[in-house]
Write a protein that holds these residues in place. Sequence first.
Motif, PDB file in Angstrom:
ATOM      1  N   GLU A 311      17.904  62.550  -5.833  1.00 17.50           N
ATOM      2  CA  GLU A 311      17.556  61.657  -6.953  1.00 17.50           C
ATOM      3  C   GLU A 311      16.801  60.432  -6.450  1.00 17.50           C
ATOM      4  N   ARG A 312      17.283  59.859  -5.351  1.00 21.44           N
ATOM      5  CA  ARG A 312      16.634  58.670  -4.785  1.00 21.44           C
ATOM      6  C   ARG A 312      15.229  58.999  -4.281  1.00 21.44           C
ATOM      7  N   GLU A 315      12.939  59.297  -7.199  1.00 20.39           N
ATOM      8  CA  GLU A 315      12.690  57.967  -7.746  1.00 20.39           C
ATOM      9  C   GLU A 315      11.670  57.206  -6.895  1.00 20.39           C
ATOM     10  N   LYS A 319       7.811  56.005  -7.937  1.00 20.91           N
ATOM     11  CA  LYS A 319       7.339  54.632  -7.795  1.00 20.91           C
ATOM     12  C   LYS A 319       6.067  54.554  -6.952  1.00 20.91           C
TER      13      LYS A 319
END
Length: 325
Positions: A311-312, A315, A319
Amino acid sequence: MSSNFLKSVDMRTSLAGMNRMELLMFQLDGPQLFGINVFKVREVIQTPKISPVPKADDRIVGVADIRGQTMPIIDLPKALGLKPIDDLENSLTIVTEFNSAIQGFLVRAVDRIVHLRWEDIMPPPDTLAHVTYLTAVTRFEGRIIEILDVEKVLAEVSGMEDVVTEETIALARERIGEAARNYFVLAADDSAVARQQLRTIFESLGLNYKIVDNGRKAYDLLKKWAKDAEDGMAPPVAERVLMLVSDIEMPEMDGYTLTRKVREDERLNDLFIVLNSSLSGGFNENLTSKVGANRFLSKWHSDELAQLVMERLEEMETKKAQAAG
């Protein structure tokens, strides 16, 4: 010895986040004192009636019924290569809880509970690096107290092998592919078996990583990387490090204190922090929020940590794409 020997664990939560802890000291074989964090202890009792378990690991004496709950009883001296306990009637059982699993450890005697600072709890000296069940040492009233890696004992006795499943690895390759190689994870844990678990997770996902054995070392590394960023030698830490994964109880600096110090440093305060612990109890989630960590995860849930890493990564990649666009 009745359970009144120990106060409710909830009464001790005020110590967490202040780099302080309480240590239950006990004897296994001879006068040497050993220790375990009181947070891991539910009660200390006179050893109950034990029923043998056929074909069980020989370090498991059997099972006992404690307040309607059946739990394994482990001969702790035997598990550590010391003289087994043969006088069960005069022994004590330390009832512990890890990740909501309950087990009892046989000991010969319990000494007392002492109130200590984590900075007074030190990693074992290099000459004792081969003593794999020793996670830390401290001094009390002129005596050396050896703090045991009970997680390693449990992992060996239970045959527990918590690995990332093939399904999760396949999903990671599909979702994040080679992007994992662009990110770095810093982890801190004083348990040898926990560090090996973290290595397995990070390598399964293809991540670059660094694992240290206490919070002080992690904090020193983060400060160095922050200084490198200030000097224009590296990107900001939050862009360079995908996440910090920290145990809670560690020598020199605990995970709560590490988290608080990171949040107080404006060069580091955007870092994503995961507190990863075998300590049970709702206070963990409350303190996670209080000290400013992003997530709390129980140890021995490799797939859950792997999912969070994915998930990180997604993300961060999103970005990056938005910034480039």
